[in-house]
Every structure is written in structure tokens, then in C-alpha cells.
Motif scaffolding. Sequence first.
Motif, mmCIF file in Angstrom:
data_model
loop_
_atom_site.group_PDB
_atom_site.id
_atom_site.type_symbol
_atom_site.label_atom_id
_atom_site.label_comp_id
_atom_site.label_asym_id
_atom_site.label_seq_id
_atom_site.Cartn_x
_atom_site.Cartn_y
_atom_site.Cartn_z
ATOM 1 N N ILE A 111 -7.733 55.441 29.305
ATOM 2 C CA ILE A 111 -8.838 54.484 29.361
ATOM 3 C C ILE A 111 -8.356 53.152 29.927
ATOM 4 C CG2 ILE A 111 -10.573 53.258 27.988
ATOM 5 C CD1 ILE A 111 -10.477 55.674 26.036
ATOM 6 N N ILE A 112 -7.164 52.730 29.528
ATOM 7 C CA ILE A 112 -6.587 51.499 30.081
ATOM 8 C C ILE A 112 -6.363 51.646 31.584
ATOM 9 C CG2 ILE A 112 -4.482 50.099 30.126
ATOM 10 C CD1 ILE A 112 -4.332 50.444 27.091
ATOM 11 N N ASP A 113 -5.793 52.780 31.992
ATOM 12 C CA ASP A 113 -5.571 53.026 33.426
ATOM 13 C C ASP A 113 -6.890 52.981 34.198
ATOM 14 O OD1 ASP A 113 -2.881 53.319 32.992
ATOM 15 O OD2 ASP A 113 -2.884 55.513 33.110
ATOM 16 N N ALA A 114 -7.941 53.540 33.597
ATOM 17 C CA ALA A 114 -9.244 53.569 34.265
ATOM 18 C C ALA A 114 -9.787 52.159 34.464
ATOM 19 C CB ALA A 114 -10.226 54.409 33.453
ATOM 20 N N ILE A 115 -9.703 51.336 33.435
ATOM 21 C CA ILE A 115 -10.185 49.952 33.539
ATOM 22 C C ILE A 115 -9.449 49.221 34.655
ATOM 23 C CG2 ILE A 115 -10.227 47.713 32.358
ATOM 24 C CD1 ILE A 115 -10.697 49.298 29.731
ATOM 25 N N GLN A 116 -8.139 49.352 34.682
ATOM 26 C CA GLN A 116 -7.345 48.642 35.688
ATOM 27 C C GLN A 116 -7.614 49.172 37.096
ATOM 28 O OE1 GLN A 116 -3.527 49.347 33.766
ATOM 29 N NE2 GLN A 116 -3.417 47.201 33.123
ATOM 30 N N SER A 126 -10.496 60.972 34.805
ATOM 31 C CA SER A 126 -9.395 61.448 33.965
ATOM 32 C C SER A 126 -9.096 62.918 34.242
ATOM 33 C CB SER A 126 -9.730 61.254 32.483
ATOM 34 O OG SER A 126 -10.706 62.191 32.055
ATOM 35 N N GLY A 127 -7.905 63.345 33.837
ATOM 36 C CA GLY A 127 -7.505 64.730 34.066
ATOM 37 C C GLY A 127 -8.430 65.727 33.401
ATOM 38 N N SER A 128 -8.881 65.419 32.179
ATOM 39 C CA SER A 128 -9.762 66.359 31.476
ATOM 40 C C SER A 128 -11.100 66.488 32.185
ATOM 41 C CB SER A 128 -9.965 65.917 30.024
ATOM 42 O OG SER A 128 -10.670 64.690 29.950
#
Length: 203
Positions: A111-116, A126-128
Motif C-alpha cells: 500500500i505504501i509502494d502504491a501511494i508513492q 498489486s501482485g494479488s
Amino acid sequence: MKRFILLVDDHELTRAGCRLLVTRLDDFEISAELDVGAGVIQQVSKNRPDLMILDVRLPDMNGLSLLAELVDVHQMPVLILTGQDDPRDFAFALRMGARGVVRKNDPSSIIIDAIQAIDRGETYVSGSVSNMLAEMDEPKVELSPRQAAILHYLSVGETNKEIAYKLKIAMPTVSFHIAEMRRKLGVDSNKLILNAAKGAGLL
């Protein structure tokens, strides 16, 4: 300079978790939270957050309807954070212009990676979510984000006039896009669009 996030989710535990995650990011701050869809457009118009985290299932409205207006009218970068397992929702959100889709049970680092990533102007899945999308058949027809938004509104029973109002466009523009969808789907009647869209894997 701080980047401000509007968080829209009806589950208090999810909102609390997001608040905790965002405290790990020096450059981000949750500026407002809502647990229903009502009031979201007013918040966006008044405060212009830099990014929104949105659940697609809200108690008072379909989050996809809200997404359509946020992306098409307000050009808002939206991260879909969902507990749903229906890949059709994921695919449709991306077609309508969502900048990212992650699931609530994804690791917090995702979720942090997505925001950034979204803040950098990238699209993040995401992978899922990617795995679930990979199991779907590829749609046979490609729609623009605006056409996908109009298709969604048609699927929930909105009239051309209502669609024009929500997307802040002229009715002839709505009619033009519907005509383009008829052409792409190979049908000669508006009544056949939804069935053809389902057959093409768009709904």
C-alpha cells in the motif's frame, strides 16, 4: 512539501490502518476522511487533495460511479483499496482511469509502494490483483476511460442527461461516445450495448 490524501472508506479499522501507514511517510498526510461517498466531490473541489484512497463498495453509493466523476471531471489520482475479490471491479476501475488497485489484505508495504508510485504519476497494481486479472479473458473491445465511465453509468440505469450532468459534459458528447461504443461493439441500438459489453468482457 506535504502531499495530502483524502481517505474514503466505511470501515473504521481500515481508516485507522491507513492513518498509521501514512505516518511512516514523511511527505504525506491524510487531510480528511469520509466513511460515505456523499461529500467526496465537495471535499475534492474545496481542498484539492493530491491523491485519494477509495473503496469501491460504500454504504451510500457505488464507488465506481464516484471514481468515474473523480477521474473524468476532477482528474484526481485515485488508489482503489478494496476488500472485494471480483476482478471485474478491478479491471473496470483501471479502464475508468484509476491509477492503482490494491487489496486490503495486501502487505502494508504494498500500500505504501502504491501511494508513492501514484504520486510519481505511475500506475500501480498489486501482485494479488495482477494474478486475479491474469485469470480473466482479455476484453475484446478497448474503450477510452470516458467511454468506460459512460458504460458504467448506463449499466446502473443513468440517462444520457444524468451522465452529462455528472461528467460535466454536453449531452451531444455523451451521445457521441455512446455511438462510438455501438460501433466498437458492433450493435445498432443503445438497448443492445450492455449485453454486447458483457459479451465482450467489459462488464
